[in-house]
Design a protein around this motif. Structure first.
Motif, PDB file in Angstrom:
ATOM      1  N   ALA A 271     -29.145 -30.177   3.600  1.00 31.33           N
ATOM      2  CA  ALA A 271     -29.588 -29.577   2.275  1.00 31.33           C
ATOM      3  C   ALA A 271     -29.100 -28.153   2.489  1.00 31.33           C
ATOM      4  O   ALA A 271     -29.522 -27.428   3.580  1.00 31.33           O
ATOM      5  N   TYR A 272     -28.351 -27.795   1.595  1.00 36.65           N
ATOM      6  CA  TYR A 272     -27.570 -26.315   1.876  1.00 36.65           C
ATOM      7  C   TYR A 272     -27.986 -25.560   0.615  1.00 36.65           C
ATOM      8  O   TYR A 272     -28.289 -25.831  -0.596  1.00 36.65           O
ATOM      9  N   ALA A 273     -27.723 -24.333   0.624  1.00 36.79           N
ATOM     10  CA  ALA A 273     -28.225 -23.200  -0.395  1.00 36.79           C
ATOM     11  C   ALA A 273     -27.222 -23.265  -1.590  1.00 36.79           C
ATOM     12  O   ALA A 273     -26.065 -23.142  -1.268  1.00 36.79           O
TER      13      ALA A 273
ATOM     14  N   LEU B  44     -34.668 -23.472  -0.719  1.00 38.27           N
ATOM     15  CA  LEU B  44     -34.416 -23.204   0.540  1.00 38.27           C
ATOM     16  C   LEU B  44     -33.541 -21.820   1.076  1.00 38.27           C
ATOM     17  O   LEU B  44     -33.451 -21.611   2.098  1.00 38.27           O
ATOM     18  N   ARG B  45     -32.836 -21.653  -0.166  1.00 42.71           N
ATOM     19  CA  ARG B  45     -31.862 -20.295  -0.044  1.00 42.71           C
ATOM     20  C   ARG B  45     -32.766 -19.147   0.933  1.00 42.71           C
ATOM     21  O   ARG B  45     -33.809 -18.881   0.627  1.00 42.71           O
ATOM     22  N   PRO B  46     -32.053 -18.663   1.802  1.00 43.12           N
ATOM     23  CA  PRO B  46     -30.411 -18.751   2.168  1.00 43.12           C
ATOM     24  C   PRO B  46     -30.594 -19.662   3.217  1.00 43.12           C
ATOM     25  O   PRO B  46     -29.204 -19.862   4.028  1.00 43.12           O
ATOM     26  N   TRP B  47     -31.499 -20.432   3.528  1.00 43.31           N
ATOM     27  CA  TRP B  47     -31.375 -21.416   4.778  1.00 43.31           C
ATOM     28  C   TRP B  47     -30.590 -22.769   4.510  1.00 43.31           C
ATOM     29  O   TRP B  47     -30.489 -23.272   3.534  1.00 43.31           O
ATOM     30  N   THR B  48     -30.393 -23.480   5.818  1.00 43.20           N
ATOM     31  CA  THR B  48     -29.789 -24.794   5.609  1.00 43.20           C
ATOM     32  C   THR B  48     -30.662 -25.587   6.548  1.00 43.20           C
ATOM     33  O   THR B  48     -31.145 -25.330   7.661  1.00 43.20           O
ATOM     34  N   LEU B  49     -30.920 -26.712   6.215  1.00 41.68           N
ATOM     35  CA  LEU B  49     -31.520 -28.064   6.791  1.00 41.68           C
ATOM     36  C   LEU B  49     -30.505 -28.907   7.180  1.00 41.68           C
ATOM     37  O   LEU B  49     -29.982 -29.311   6.465  1.00 41.68           O
ATOM     38  N   VAL B  50     -30.522 -29.334   8.524  1.00 42.86           N
ATOM     39  CA  VAL B  50     -29.466 -30.339   9.024  1.00 42.86           C
ATOM     40  C   VAL B  50     -30.353 -31.265   9.704  1.00 42.86           C
ATOM     41  O   VAL B  50     -30.987 -30.952  10.834  1.00 42.86           O
TER      42      VAL B  50
END
Length: 372
Positions: free
Chosen positions: A257-259, A241-247
């Motif tokens: 889910a963090y990079a 998922l880099r560079p994005w974040t899923l909240v």
């Protein structure tokens, strides 16, 4: 065995939720496989802005065996829409362990995962309709409940609800095993250790930062006020998922889910830190400098920036992704009316970049400009 309706009522009654709060860092790379499935099969038009690139997801999709695609189709998983919700469910409920333990948990579960997912997605539906749709698989009640589910998820939820109770978990495990050993296999040797190292680094920070500060630290700028009544914050490191974040949330759990940070990725030890390179590249564009000037004056939404700068929303979003990856902006989730995110300048990023640059150059520059 079909669960009693009261089990689902608990999902809708906040007063029944436990109040003990904990932060969990999950080391299992199988979540990265789930995110790859979500992106590759979810019709996400933003995948070209993922660091791995659109070509990666095209190749990933082609490498999934035809038999596995057929299994996904039978369970409503072939368009990817359910994978993010399934990730949230598994991350919030599965015991901590390694990939094999997580897959075995899915294989052994007799839970009605499809029913749990429907309850979560249909939070605006009437409780009686939800009970009828889940407990009795009443088709009329299901139609009513699906009216409250976002349109993109309706078809796969409807298909998943046809899977017998207790069968979706083993099906998901079988799909994940196959995809991990085929489409994801080229990255097992490098990404799996990176994900584990990132989770361990986060775990070490658990006792030193409050949950909100920890969340902003690991996501490189996501500011999110954890709601009262939340039972756990689950942090899932991802390379895909880099560079994005899923909240996302599932019941009384918040799943993020963090990079995976640069230092946890395999790279040349003599190379400049990846974040430092991205920081200076982000500053080397006049449009991004204009965006930074606007957000420095206070919180701005994507719509406000689009209007003030006279740029297309997609253009501003693209530049904002670069600025986010460089740690130059803070994303404040849902602080504006109607839950719209806003952006602020992260002033501390400039000091951090100065420290990293001096460390990389192995020289200390004094306030007078002299080297020591």
């Amino acid at each position: 065995m079909t669960p009693e309706p009261k089990d689902y009522q608990l999902r809708l009654d906040a007063s029944e939720r436990r109040t003990r709060f904990e932060v969990v860092a999950r080391p299992e790379s199988i979540f990265d496989v789930m995110l790859a499935l979500w992106s590759a099969f979810g019709g996400d038009d933003m995948v070209q802005q993922h660091e791995v690139g659109k070509k990666y997801f095209d190749n990933f999709r082609q490498a999934v065996p035809a038999e596995t695609i057929a299994q996904m189709e039978s369970a409503g998983l072939d368009d990817g829409s359910l994978w993010a919700t399934l990730l949230s469910y598994v991350a919030a409920n599965a015991p901590l362990g390694d990939d094999e333990a997580l897959l075995q948990w899915l294989e052994a579960t007799e839970a009605d995962i499809a029913g749990e997912v429907l309850c979560e997605l249909a939070w605006a539906a009437e409780a009686d309709d939800v009970e009828a749709a889940v407990s009795r698989r009443d088709p009329d009640a299901l139609d009513t409940v699906l009216d409250s589910v976002k349109e993109h998820a309706r078809a796969c939820v409807r298909t998943a609800m046809k899977v017998p109770v207790g069968d979706l978990g083993p099906t998901v495990a079988k799909v994940l095993r196959s995809v991990r050993d085929t489409a994801y296999a080229p990255h097992l040797a490098t990404w799996v250790p990176s994900i584990a190292a990132s989770a361990e680094s986060t775990r070490i920070l658990l006792g030193t930062l409050d949950p909100n500060s920890l969340l902003e630290r690991v996501t490189n700028g996501i500011s999110y006020e954890i709601p009262l009544g939340t039972r756990q914050l689950v942090l899932v490191p991802t390379v895909t998922l880099r560079p994005w974040t899923l909240v996302a949330d599932f019941g009384d759990s918040i799943v993020v889910a963090y990079a995976v940070a640069d230092e946890h990725l395999d790279q040349d030890p003599d190379a400049a830190p990846g974040w430092l390179v991205r920081f200076h590249k982000a500053l080397g564009d006049d449009k991004r400098l204009r965006i930074l000037r606007e957000v420095a004056n206070g919180g701005s939404t994507l719509g406000e920036l689009t209007e003030v700068l006279g740029l297309a929303k997609s253009t501003v979003f693209h530049h904002m992704g670069i600025l986010r990856s460089a740690g130059l902006v803070r994303v404040v989730l849902g602080k504006h009316e109607e839950g719209i995110n806003s952006y602020q300048l992260r002033h501390e990023a400039f000091a951090d970049a100065d420290v990293q640059l001096q460390k990389y150059l192995e020289v200390v520059i004094t306030p007078e400009g002299n080297r020591s």
